[in-house]
Scaffold this motif. Sequence first.
Motif, PDB file in Angstrom:
ATOM      1  N   THR A  45      -8.266  -0.122   5.096  1.00 59.68           N
ATOM      2  CA  THR A  45      -6.817  -0.338   5.158  1.00 59.68           C
ATOM      3  C   THR A  45      -6.185  -0.133   3.792  1.00 59.68           C
ATOM      4  OG1 THR A  45      -7.197  -2.001   6.885  1.00 59.68           O
ATOM      5  CG2 THR A  45      -5.012  -1.935   5.878  1.00 59.68           C
ATOM      6  N   ASP A  46      -6.822  -0.667   2.756  1.00 56.51           N
ATOM      7  CA  ASP A  46      -6.283  -0.526   1.397  1.00 56.51           C
ATOM      8  C   ASP A  46      -6.247   0.934   0.959  1.00 56.51           C
ATOM      9  OD1 ASP A  46      -5.958  -3.224   1.224  1.00 56.51           O
ATOM     10  OD2 ASP A  46      -7.807  -3.602   0.090  1.00 56.51           O
ATOM     11  N   LEU A  49      -3.250   2.571   2.716  1.00 53.02           N
ATOM     12  CA  LEU A  49      -1.974   2.156   2.135  1.00 53.02           C
ATOM     13  C   LEU A  49      -1.798   2.725   0.726  1.00 53.02           C
ATOM     14  CD1 LEU A  49      -1.752  -1.555   3.340  1.00 53.02           C
ATOM     15  CD2 LEU A  49      -0.592   0.459   4.260  1.00 53.02           C
ATOM     16  N   LYS A  53       1.283   5.032  -0.437  1.00 51.85           N
ATOM     17  CA  LYS A  53       2.053   4.772  -1.656  1.00 51.85           C
ATOM     18  C   LYS A  53       2.049   6.000  -2.571  1.00 51.85           C
ATOM     19  CE  LYS A  53       1.262  -0.247  -1.704  1.00 51.85           C
ATOM     20  NZ  LYS A  53       2.672  -0.669  -1.683  1.00 51.85           N
ATOM     21  N   THR A 273      -0.006  -2.146  10.828  1.00 51.17           N
ATOM     22  CA  THR A 273      -0.359  -2.243   9.409  1.00 51.17           C
ATOM     23  C   THR A 273       0.520  -3.215   8.633  1.00 51.17           C
ATOM     24  OG1 THR A 273       1.093  -0.388   8.800  1.00 51.17           O
ATOM     25  CG2 THR A 273      -1.182   0.136   9.406  1.00 51.17           C
ATOM     26  N   SER A 275       3.277  -2.612   7.335  1.00 48.37           N
ATOM     27  CA  SER A 275       3.756  -1.890   6.157  1.00 48.37           C
ATOM     28  C   SER A 275       4.828  -0.891   6.567  1.00 48.37           C
ATOM     29  CB  SER A 275       2.595  -1.157   5.468  1.00 48.37           C
ATOM     30  OG  SER A 275       3.073  -0.273   4.476  1.00 48.37           O
ATOM     31  N   SER A 278       4.034   2.716   5.357  1.00 48.72           N
ATOM     32  CA  SER A 278       3.121   3.537   6.150  1.00 48.72           C
ATOM     33  C   SER A 278       3.861   4.306   7.229  1.00 48.72           C
ATOM     34  CB  SER A 278       2.031   2.657   6.778  1.00 48.72           C
ATOM     35  OG  SER A 278       2.593   1.794   7.758  1.00 48.72           O
TER      36      SER A 278
END
Length: 443
Positions: A45-46, A49, A53, A273, A275, A278
């Motif tokens: 997941t990191d 993301l 970014k 997510t 986010s 995303s």
Amino acid sequence: MNKKSLFKQIAVAIVLGMLSGWALHNYAGSPEHAKEIASYFDLVTDIFLRLIKMIVAPLIFATLVSGLAAMSEAGTVGRITLKALTWFITASLISLLIGMGLANLFEPGKGLNLVSEAHQHVQTGLNTNGFSLKTFITHVFPRSITEAMANNEILQILVFSLFFGSALAWLATQSEGKSTIVSMVNELAKVMFRITDYVMCLAPVAVFTALTSAITVEGLGLLVDYGKLIGLFYLGLLILWSILFAIGYYFLGKSVFRLADLIRAPLMLAFATSSSESAYPKTMEALDKFGVPRKITSFVLPLGYSFNLDGSMMYQSFAILFIAQAYNIDLSFTQQVIILLTLMLTSKGTAGVARASVVVVAATIPMFNLPEAGILLILGIDQFMDMGRTATNVIGNSISTAVIANNERKMSAATATDANPRVSTTPTPDSGNAAPSLSQKSV
């Protein structure tokens, strides 16, 4: 990746993520073991993301500068900004009122009967410093564009892009030929969208790992314990969605249902997510397919990411009243109005802040002498609430961008008609600037 294919893959990933998270939570046995297992899923997941970014800053810069350079009228930017801010403020107010109305009517915090100790202070791990109007206004203007891009400060990138794009528009009026810089920026935008397609191939996997991690640590039992609060919050979101789509229907007609279909994939991506970043590239792509001119999308959408956080606003009002009710603290109508106005200001500086909505709540409750320990009541379920509020932010920004684009098209058609009465006001399909799917209504 095909829109419908991505939607199906994300839907399957959500189901599998919930099932695997539930199984791993039962297998873990202890919270420490559960967190260790979840950390391996967090890795994927990191990475996703981080990739998102990586592309957001240059994508916003390229598309916004390209759009501004194409705007021929000097007053266009100011007019669109005024319309956008009017929408954002109105939507924020509606969101807060729905949240406060439901919280007052059903009182989800009643019955906990917690005791508040005077001047109780707890460590929440949240950075609540700097949430003031003065700090926010200062922070809007970048000290360095490289610093703003490195930190993904969307509002700061927006400000620099406004200056840069406006200067390019002026340059275009001074030269007969097409500017080389404009061509380079246009090509950069195409490259960034291609990179976006590559990154989105990882989206279903990231959705699966994000949900698996969250449920492995928290478990589905937490949803039962806080069922009333979570249920009321999602009821409030459904009411807000109905209002937003009703307004969209008024301005866009039946085409608003096509918009709803187009944003399904970014909506589910944002939900899974938690986010908004995303979902940004796919939201922009969906608006392109709907017929919104790129120059409007590239301006209104990033502006909405800083000012139009409908879901987050509702969550904040819910959370503050829930904490007050849990500690049996009565807030008068006047106090609630002041809280509402405070949230209208403090929430505008949250773009790019980790767990921004919780941070705003943590920064606001001391102003009204509410127990700081109350923030611990909602930290455990924040992941599940964050999913809903992030998805709502995507809906609010998509509809607002489409409505503003429709109004701009109508104004352009009216201006052309005034200049030449023989010109028809019927829109003509144009892949670059027209929106054939938008209705004939205007704001």
